[in-house]
Enzyme design. Structure first.
Site, short mmCIF file in Angstrom:
data_model
loop_
_atom_site.label_atom_id
_atom_site.label_comp_id
_atom_site.label_asym_id
_atom_site.label_seq_id
_atom_site.Cartn_x
_atom_site.Cartn_y
_atom_site.Cartn_z
N GLU A 260 2.26 5.06 6.38
CA GLU A 260 3.68 5.42 6.23
C GLU A 260 3.85 6.84 5.68
OE1 GLU A 260 5.78 4.22 2.75
OE2 GLU A 260 4.13 2.96 2.05
N LYS B 154 5.42 -3.59 -4.94
CA LYS B 154 5.63 -2.49 -5.88
C LYS B 154 5.73 -3.04 -7.30
CE LYS B 154 9.41 -0.83 -3.99
NZ LYS B 154 10.53 0.07 -3.64
#
Ligand code: PSU
Ligand code: MN
Length: 291
Positions: free
Chosen positions: A22, A152
């Site tokens: 990404e 995360k």
């Protein structure tokens, strides 16, 4: 609108292993221009494990799969964060769009790429406000294996794990029984299956898709070393952001920046190491899958 580089096109046509990376991580995941270096190193890790890297982002009115170093350098903090909803607007408005995990997976689906590496996926945010990452929506309907160190650090990880179960996404633990907590490896919710080797992950992904499942497979790898000081710093940074009224797409970059300050740079170092380890493992699984 999707332009795939010659190298990636050839690799896909020949059935050789390809790993998507990404660009949000490059633009917004690291402070002061450090992201480009991490992106380049991640590509080297993929090559080091005999796979072809395909970094994905939007530039010059097209979704690009496979970027040169000069192109990677355009993913500065000014780039727009491009989730799946943002791809079209970035293309038409000729904006630099740094793709999130969700945005990258959406492109993988169109381009036929089956493997991706990242630091941590987005998920259910903590607190009262409803904020659930579009990463989960794409994981629910993209046949790709994603390697991460769990979700995360700043998320509600148990809630994220529950939602992954609801969506039918397998959560494999690489030599662990627990979903890693990004900066630390243990203490998270249980994974749906523990695996020991890249080949085992590849076999499960293949079986999942041959059984007609249309979801991604999440492969969770604990971070290379535990940053045990991080969790209380994360709590503190989140509290500060709440007081400052930060929300939406800006929240993650602001939080990561503050964490870097609070930890005197150690969270960034840990983040870099885990991203690189995940890129290597994704390549190993892609190689095993191709064999
Ligand atoms: N994990 C990190 N740093 C990041 C991200 C994940 O440690 O910058 C990025 C990824 O690109 C992920 C995105 O897809 O954050 C999710 O953001 P949101 O919660 O706004 O959907
Ligand atoms: Mn969000």
């Amino acid at each position: 609108m999707i332009e795939v580089s010659p190298e990636v096109t050839e690799a896909l046509a020949a059935g050789r292993p390809v790993v998507a990376l990404e660009t949000t991580l490059i633009a917004h995941g690291f402070p002061g221009g450090e992201g480009v270096g991490v992106g380049l190193e991640a590509e080297q890790k993929v090559r080091g494990s005999s796979a072809v890297p395909a970094t994905i982002g939007v530039i010059d009115g097209a979704v690009r799969v496979g970027l040169s170093e000069a192109e990677l350098e355009r993913f500065t903090p000014e780039a727009r964060k491009a989730g799946p909803r943002d791809l079209a607007a970035c293309v038409v408005q000729r904006a630099v769009g740094a793709t999130t995990v969700g945005g990258t997976l959406a492109v993988c689906r169109s381009a036929g790429i089956r493997f991706m590496a990242t630091g941590g996926i987005g998920g259910v945010h903590r607190g009262e406000r409803f904020d659930v990452s579009a990463d989960l929506g794409e994981l629910a309907h993209t046949q790709a294996l994603v390697v991460s160190s769990g979700a995360k650090s700043i998320l509600d990880v148990p809630a994220t794990a529950e939602l992954l179960e609801t969506l039918g996404v397998p959560v494999l633990g690489f030599r662990t029984d627990e979903l890693p907590l990004f900066f630390v490896g243990s203490g998270g919710p249980p994974v749906s299956a523990r695996i020991e080797t890249a080949a085992e992950a590849a076999a499960i992904a293949r079986a999942h898709w041959e059984l007609g499942r249309e979801t991604a497979v999440l492969l969770s790898r604990p971070p290379p070393y535990d940053l045990t000081e991080a969790p209380p710093l994360v709590d503190r940074a989140i509290e500060e952001m709440e007081k400052a009224g930060l929300q939406g797409q800006e929240l993650t970059p602001a939080l990561l920046g503050r964490l870097n300050e609070l930890s005197e740079g150690r969270t960034v170092k840990a983040n870099r190491e885990l991203v690189l380890a995940n890129a290597s493992l994704a390549a190993d699984v892609a190689v095993a899958y191709a064999a």
